[in-house]
Design a protein around this motif. Structure first.
Motif, mmCIF file in Angstrom:
data_model
loop_
_atom_site.group_PDB
_atom_site.id
_atom_site.type_symbol
_atom_site.label_atom_id
_atom_site.label_comp_id
_atom_site.label_asym_id
_atom_site.label_seq_id
_atom_site.Cartn_x
_atom_site.Cartn_y
_atom_site.Cartn_z
ATOM 1 N N SER A 217 -1.672 25.863 -86.047
ATOM 2 C CA SER A 217 -2.410 26.885 -85.306
ATOM 3 C C SER A 217 -2.804 28.051 -86.206
ATOM 4 O O SER A 217 -3.952 28.538 -86.165
ATOM 5 N N LEU A 218 -1.878 28.514 -87.062
ATOM 6 C CA LEU A 218 -2.181 29.648 -87.938
ATOM 7 C C LEU A 218 -3.198 29.277 -89.008
ATOM 8 O O LEU A 218 -4.054 30.101 -89.381
ATOM 9 N N VAL B 39 -5.895 33.773 -82.028
ATOM 10 C CA VAL B 39 -5.077 33.089 -81.013
ATOM 11 C C VAL B 39 -4.484 34.168 -80.119
ATOM 12 O O VAL B 39 -3.964 35.174 -80.611
ATOM 13 N N VAL B 40 -4.578 33.968 -78.826
ATOM 14 C CA VAL B 40 -4.103 34.975 -77.877
ATOM 15 C C VAL B 40 -3.117 34.328 -76.902
ATOM 16 O O VAL B 40 -3.471 33.356 -76.219
ATOM 17 N N PRO C 106 -10.535 35.503 -96.342
ATOM 18 C CA PRO C 106 -9.202 35.531 -95.715
ATOM 19 C C PRO C 106 -8.171 36.093 -96.675
ATOM 20 O O PRO C 106 -8.111 35.700 -97.854
ATOM 21 N N ASP C 107 -7.384 37.024 -96.178
ATOM 22 C CA ASP C 107 -6.375 37.655 -97.008
ATOM 23 C C ASP C 107 -4.981 37.471 -96.424
ATOM 24 O O ASP C 107 -4.006 37.994 -96.951
ATOM 25 N N GLY C 108 -4.894 36.760 -95.286
ATOM 26 C CA GLY C 108 -3.621 36.539 -94.640
ATOM 27 C C GLY C 108 -3.793 36.523 -93.135
ATOM 28 O O GLY C 108 -4.917 36.432 -92.614
ATOM 29 N N VAL C 109 -2.706 36.576 -92.430
ATOM 30 C CA VAL C 109 -2.743 36.548 -90.971
ATOM 31 C C VAL C 109 -1.617 37.436 -90.453
ATOM 32 O O VAL C 109 -0.523 37.457 -91.038
ATOM 33 N N VAL C 110 -1.901 38.201 -89.426
ATOM 34 C CA VAL C 110 -0.878 38.993 -88.772
ATOM 35 C C VAL C 110 -0.525 38.309 -87.457
ATOM 36 O O VAL C 110 -1.405 37.920 -86.689
ATOM 37 N N VAL C 111 0.743 38.122 -87.206
ATOM 38 C CA VAL C 111 1.242 37.407 -86.032
ATOM 39 C C VAL C 111 2.052 38.369 -85.187
ATOM 40 O O VAL C 111 2.955 39.054 -85.710
#
Length: 788
Positions: A175-176, A186-187, A219-224
């Motif tokens: 998913s990520l 994603v919500v 893209p530099d990353g993802v915040v979860v």
């Protein structure tokens, strides 16, 4: 160390710098300053910095002292690109006459300030989990360090597979990575997480994720963002289970189907494997006996749901009897209507029977929950659920939930039980109202079939009948009463009784239907006002005469019979059916067809037409192939009613098959005499000779007396020829016909009477006697048993 390009989104990329002297003259100018004001260094070098300020009056006086702090503030600058608000800071340098000026756009400074404040606030709280991951999904920063997943610390550099079950980690990572690839956030996605440190620990998280991008949009990353929604999801899961139980269980009134629906709802929503055991009395529609304690509880396995795997052969199979249970507290709790949970070790100790344990506990089953199907103070059965794949055992909340859904399931089972009992009574009534399925005489063999409508519909008023009449004749009847249920069956019983009574009067088929029409009209008049319009019936009557080799047919709104000749040709009998019974006002017409020996007649109701395809021609098609003349009519009937379209069988089906046979060529003898008293002697003579030819001299004297009396009466009271016919079958049938319609009456003559003893004498000598009317007079008949 990563270099910073103009397109980067780093803070330093937007910082404009300038070096000024003590007078405020620009000594040097950075590229960032050139981009900010759209002025090259050559344009501003050597000039006062105040010439770049839109409102110099708002600036502080002087420059910072060497030993003092920096000067900062907000100012509007003017340049080739227009005016821009900036936040600035002036710093002293090692040279006393040189000062460093730093400036960034005011909005950019506000973004950085707010972003920093927001990130600090998020990382400082513990209600929402915040995880910053790089493009490899390794943790860069997080506030979830104190053992989020069991005892495994959630440190910087940690990957998903380091802290959770591999299957859960794979789903989350997929998913990520999709967020990183597409940029679509994603919500509130549900994520199941099982800890590696504590396998029995499990959480449900609500996950939202957003891609981080640099200044170039890469893209530099993802915040979860994580919130522990275990309680909410479990509450929603319990609500969904209740809803499924309420909406699924109880749709069918079939007990086995209802039990299977219960098991299907419980797996996989509640456990990994389930079964439903019901009392044998419940399966039969009766109330279960009240028991307390151990022993044989008379339970049967009604339904199982093995989940994804097949049902293990070592476990009790559907339909199997449950072995006697030991007298244990858990058994008594179930009998009191309370759900229980037990682990495998406790179950093995309580049963103390390895064979019983193998038949009850699946190989990997570790936790069992059992709830009684408790209704009206009676235990109808048990619903049991095992957990085999899920590591967590059942807890008290699970037991309470299972007890709640089992209460609803028990009501559905009890409704199905009540329906089964009522349906069984209705079917028993229907079966008792119908004649025996198979009849056989020397000239006709019949086989009847009745099937209730499919899909749980009530039994109806379809019926068939084969009524033996004098002179080897048979009345074949098929009828269909409007509606279903006991009312239709009761009406059918009244009509069938009337048909028997009218057939005993030896009425023609059209006259019989006329009398039935009157009866249905009276039944409708007796019904409730709202039910009168739905009281009605259709009927088909076929009168088979083997001596004449014919059938006389009349119908009241009913499909015609199908005649299959000995050569295999099949077609419906062409007739003009009258209106359904109860309509009134219209006559019924008869049709006579030749039926040679070896023919097959099929009489049926609408249900067979639906089962075969929807048209009478479909029934004809099924009867068209040649059939074995000596084959079983029962087998042929079962093949006809075996529908390949079960969804279409919404009506009852009644089918009556009749196969004709021939009499021996010398089994019938006929004579005709004039209305002359001298003919009586001739009648006695031919009868004596015929009986001698048949080897029936033993009953010759009795038959002479009967014939003498009947012929004498016919000559005395009628005009025209008198017919005499003898038929040898399993009994001797004697018929005397005359053109009169006068009803013969049996009476007891007084001593002084000269006559009146003829029919009385005939009644004493014959086994039975009677009369019937035809188009040209009447026939008096007698039957005598043949000598052994």
């Amino acid at each position: 160390m990563r270099s910073t390009s103009p397109g980067d989104d780093g803070l330093l990329a937007d910082v404009a710098t300038a070096l000024i002297d003590a007078r405020g003259v620009v000594v040097s100018w950075s590229d960032a300053a050139s981009r900010l004001l759209a002025r090259e260094a050559e344009d501003v070098r050597g000039r006062s910095v105040l010439r770049l300020v839109a409102d110099p009056a708002g600036l502080p006086r002087g420059l910072p002292e060497a030993d003092g702090g920096p000067l900062d503030g907000t100012v509007r600058l003017g340049g080739g690109a227009g005016q821009v608000d900036v936040e600035y800071r002036v710093l002293p340098t090692a040279s006393p006459d040189r000062f460093l000026v730093l400036a960034v756009p005011a909005d950019r400074a506000a973004d950085v300030r707010h972003g920093t404040t927001l990130l600090r606030a998020l990382l400082a709280q513990d209600a929402i989990g915040v995880v910053l991951r790089d493009t490899d999904l390794a943790v860069v920063r997080t506030n979830r360090t104190p053992g989020l997943f069991g005892e495994v610390p959630y440190r910087t550099g940690t990957r998903l597979a380091d802290v959770m079950h591999a299957e859960d980690a794979a789903k989350a990572e997929a998913s990520l990575r999709e967020v990183l690839a597409t940029g679509e956030p994603v919500v509130n996605r549900k994520q199941r997480v099982r800890s590696l440190a504590t396998p029995s620990a499990e959480w449900d998280f609500s996950v939202s994720a957003v891609r981080l991008e640099d200044g170039g949009g890469r893209p530099d990353g993802v915040v979860v963002l994580l919130t522990d929604a275990t309680e909410q999801f479990q509450a929603a899961h319990r609500l969904e289970l209740r809803h499924r139980m309420a909406s699924t269980v109880g749709r069918s009134l079939d007990i086995i189907r209802t039990a299977q629906d219960i098991a299907d709802v419980l797996v996989p929503a509640f456990g990994d494997l389930a079964w439903v055991d019901l009392a044998a009395d419940v399966l039969n529609g009766d109330e279960p006996s009240k028991t307390f304690g151990g022993g044989d509880l008379n339970l049967r396995r009604a339904a199982v749901c093995p989940g994804d795997a097949p049902w293990a052969p070592e476990l009790l199979q559907p339909g199997a009897s449950i072995p006697p249970l030991p007298d244990r507290p858990l058994v008594r709790l179930l009998q009191q209507g309370r759900a229980v949970t037990v682990d495998r070790a406790t179950l093995e100790h309580g049963l103390a029977d390895p064979d019983f344990v193998r038949a009850t506990a699946p190989e990997k089953g570790h936790s069992l929950a059992v709830a009684p199907l408790f209704a009206r103070g009676l235990v109808l059965g048990l619903a049991a659920v095992w957990r085999t794949e899920r590591p967590e055992p059942f807890d008290q909340r699970d037991v309470d939930l299972l007890s709640e859904v089992a209460s609803h399931a028990a009501l559905a089972v009890d409704n199905a039980r009540r329906y089964t009992r009522e349906h069984r009574a209705a079917v028993a009534l229907q079966e008792h109202l119908l004649p025996q399925a198979v009849t056989r005489t020397t000239v006709l063999e019949t086989a009847g079939h009745y099937l209730p409508a499919s899909g749980g519909a009530e039994i109806g008023g379809d019926w068939y009948d084969a009524i033996a009449l004098p002179s080897l004749r048979t009345a074949l009847v098929v009828g269909d009463v409007t509606g279903h249920g006991l009312h239709a069956s009761a009406t059918m019983g009244r009509l069938r009784t009337a048909v028997h009574t009218l057939a005993d009067l030896e009425l023609a088929p059209d006259e019989l239907l006329t009398h039935l029409d009157d009866l249905v009209t009276r039944v409708a008049a007796e019904a409730e006002p709202g039910q009168r319009d739905v009281v009605g019936a259709t009927c088909l009557v076929v009168l088979h005469d083997p001596v004449a080799g014919q059938c006389t047919v009349a119908a009241a709104g009913h499909p015609p019979p199908v005649l299959v000749l000995p050569d295999g040709g099949a077609e419906p009998v062409a007739l003009r059916p009258g209106p359904p019974l109860g309509v009134g006002g219209m006559p019924f017409e008869t049709t006579t067809v030749d039926v040679p020996p070896g023919s097959l007649l099929a009489l049926f109701t609408d249900g067979l037409i639906e089962r075969c395809g929807g048209e009478v021609s479909d029934v004809v098609a099924r009867l068209s192939p040649p059939h074995d003349p000596a084959g079983s009519l029962q087998a042929l009937g079962r093949a006809l009613v075996a529908s390949d379209r079960p969804h279409a069988a919404r009506d009852d089906t009644a089918l009556l098959l009749a196969r004709t046979a021939s009499l021996p060529a010398d089994a019938v003898a006929r004579w005709e005499f004039p209305t002359d008293p001298a003919a009586v002697a001739g009648a006695r003579t031919v009868v004596t000779e015929q009986l001698a030819a048949w080897g029936l001299d033993e009953i010759g004297f009795t038959t002479e007396l009967i014939v003498s009396e009947l012929v004498t009466n016919a000559i005395r009271y009628t005009k025209g020829p008198v017919g005499l016919r003898l038929i040898r079958d399993t009994s001797l049938i004697c018929e005397v016909s005359d053109p009169s319609n006068t009803q013969p009456r049996l009476r007891r003559a007084r001593i002084t009477d000269e006559g009146g003893r003829g029919l009385f004498l005939v009644a004493q000598l014959a086994g039975r006697w009677g009369s019937r009317y035809g188009p040209e007079g009447k026939t008096i008949w007698t039957e005598q048993p043949l000598p052994s």
